[in-house]
Design an enzyme around this catalytic site. Structure first.
Site, short mmCIF file in Angstrom:
data_model
loop_
_atom_site.label_atom_id
_atom_site.label_comp_id
_atom_site.label_asym_id
_atom_site.label_seq_id
_atom_site.Cartn_x
_atom_site.Cartn_y
_atom_site.Cartn_z
N ASP A 294 0.82 -1.19 0.00
CA ASP A 294 0.00 0.00 0.00
C ASP A 294 0.87 1.26 0.00
O ASP A 294 1.93 1.29 0.60
CB ASP A 294 -0.90 -0.03 1.25
N GLU A 341 0.92 -0.28 -5.04
CA GLU A 341 -0.22 0.64 -5.05
C GLU A 341 0.33 2.04 -5.28
O GLU A 341 0.82 2.69 -4.36
CB GLU A 341 -0.99 0.54 -3.74
N ASP A 394 -11.40 1.90 -1.80
CA ASP A 394 -11.60 3.32 -1.45
C ASP A 394 -12.56 4.03 -2.40
O ASP A 394 -12.90 5.19 -2.15
CB ASP A 394 -10.25 4.06 -1.44
#
Length: 497
Positions: A294, A341, A394
């Site tokens: 992430d 990411e 998200d």
């Protein structure tokens, strides 16, 4: 592995009789659905134990597994629990929603009962072996959880005993004696999680499916990691953060995102050969077949927000470890499969780091329709070495996005994806992703089911009401699997090297 397709589906969002998805029978049923659908990848969210706010990105440990994911029926089959005991607890009344307060109040009582029954269990030898093998993290984690519970779950920075807060040796020995049984309970919880996880992963892999796991770049301030390894983080002499993590104002929030995680002391980490990070990534690669890191961009430049702060507006960019970190990672671990990411505000240096690392980045189709034909999120701009999504955890669902997106974006999406008024808009976007050159095509389960904003998993920069959606297992039909399989065949996403 060549062109493949997969589904983004949080484990906690699966169906179960106990209020939250687990790695038991329903997880295997979902793996069967993936197999029938021709999918090769199951992407999940982080699997660590969650803290206040229930976000999987704010965990009490980077190593521990989430106790909520332990399958209770498996404990029944081991004769550690009775089915009649489970029926006495309140797991929530809505099969489509996770009631975390009820889960918290019921789950640990039940696990405590199971642990008491385990004490004379035949698996004691395996449990002792597990404790020895994982001593480097589980001793700190179990002690931290026991002391935290003793102090009414306060963050370690608020513990009234300064000596244990600062990990003085005499205090550690004192609390190890005081909470001996409680500490062993927390170790057993992890033994059970890891035992069940090994069986779960073996089943998924036996179907030819890989698990794409998610590793948050940052750890929570209130975590065993920060408490046990303060030297790794950018803290002051009182072990308070100097600056905290977040990101500046962007698509998701006008005031940015204030995550509040402590930042790393990268100079110290470099001096150790990034040992703490190497161990962390190695542990993730033992859990997952592919690891998504992430917020990859923070390895190039990271956003530092002075602590304390009310929002993320007044942060500044600082230089991260860069390619040196990934070179050291490869030296230590080899070429383990990683997805980067790389969303958010990307400087040219971030793009160069991604290229130098060789990892596939992420493309979100929902982001592709706002800036004309040169938008990098449009499929004609992709390279093969990327993962394309309709949206991530998200994002709103596609059908939710349709209700709020500017009309010009919707019109452009219709033009780009050749969508007529009679077409299923959501399914056409999924097909556009499948047709792209991206090596990986991952679609949210909610989009495959055509659900709206009620099924959105997270709204960034908000607290409460997130991470609660659960699937109706009856919607995972044979017809839906066949429909996905047709796309897999049409766009050659079942090929293997």
């Amino acid at each position: 592995m060549a062109r493949v397709a997969g589904i983004l589906m949080p484990i906690t969002s699966l169906s179960s009789p106990y209020g939250i998805g687990t790695i038991g029978k329903e997880a295997r049923k979902f793996a069967d659905f993936l197999k029938a659908s021709g999918q090769k990848v199951w992407q999940i969210l982080p699997v660590g134990p969650t803290s206040y706010g229930d976000s999987p990105y704010q965990s009490f440990s980077t190593y521990a597994g989430n106790p909520y994911m332990i399958d209770l029926d498996t404990l029944v089959s081991k004769k550690l629990l009775k089915k009649s005991q489970l029926s006495k607890y309140d797991w929530g009344c809505d099969d489509g929603y996770i009631d975390y307060e009820k889960i918290y109040n019921s789950r640990f009582e039940v696990l405590q009962i199971a642990y008491e029954n385990f004490k004379n269990n035949e698996e004691q030898k395996a449990f002792n072996s597990f404790k020895r093998k994982n001593a480097s993290w589980i001793k700190d984690y179990a002690l931290y959880m026991a002391v935290k519970k003793g102090f009414d779950m306060q963050a370690w920075t608020q513990w009234p005993d300064e000596d244990i807060k600062l990990r003085k040796e005499a205090a550690i020995k004192k609390y190890e004696r005081k909470y001996k049984s409680e500490i062993d309970f927390w170790k057993w919880v992890q033994f059970e999680f890891y035992t069940q996880w090994a069986d779960f992963r073996a089943y998924v892999n036996s179907l030819g499916i890989e698990i794409l796991g998610d590793m948050p770049i940052y750890v929570a301030m209130d975590s065993a990691d920060t408490w046990a390894n303060p030297e790794v983080f950018w803290l002051d002499e009182n072990r308070e953060p100097v600056c905290v993590a977040g990101c500046p104002p962007d698509y998701f929030s006008e005031t940015g995102q204030l995550w509040g995680n402590p930042l790393y002391d990268w100079e110290y980490l470099k001096s150790t050969g990034y040992e703490w990070w190497v161990k962390r990534v190695a542990a993730a690669s033992q859990l997952f077949d592919i690891t998504r890191i992430d917020h990859f961009r923070a390895f190039d430049t990271y956003y530092a927000i002075p602590y304390p702060a009310e929002n993320a507006i007044n942060g500044e960019w600082k230089i991260g470890p860069g390619i040196d970190f990934f070179n050291k990672l490869r030296e230590a671990l080899g070429d383990i499969p990683i997805v980067a990411e790389d969303l958010g505000e990307l400087f040219d240096s971030v793009k160069q780091l991604l290229k130098d690392s060789g990892y596939p980045g992420m493309k979100v189709l929902q982001f592709g329709f706002g800036d004309g034909w040169d938008n990098d999120f449009l499929p004609h701009r992709y390279t093969e070495n990327c993962v394309v999504y309709t949206g991530t955890h998200d994002n709103d669902t596609v059908n939710g996005w349709l209700q709020t997106a500017p009309q010009e974006e919707i019109d452009f999406a219709k033009q780009y994806c050749n969508i007529s008024d009679s077409d299923d808009f959501c399914w056409k976007l999924i097909e556009t992703c499948y047709a792209s050159v991206a090596k990986f095509c991952i679609v949210q389960m909610q989009d495959i089911l055509g659900l709206g904003s009620e099924a959105r998993i997270n709204i960034p920069s908000t607290l409460g009401g997130n991470w609660t959606w659960r699937v109706d297992a009856s919607m995972l039909t044979k017809d839906l699997a066949n429909k996905l399989n047709e796309l897999v065949q049409r766009y050659s996403r079942m090929e293997e090297n």
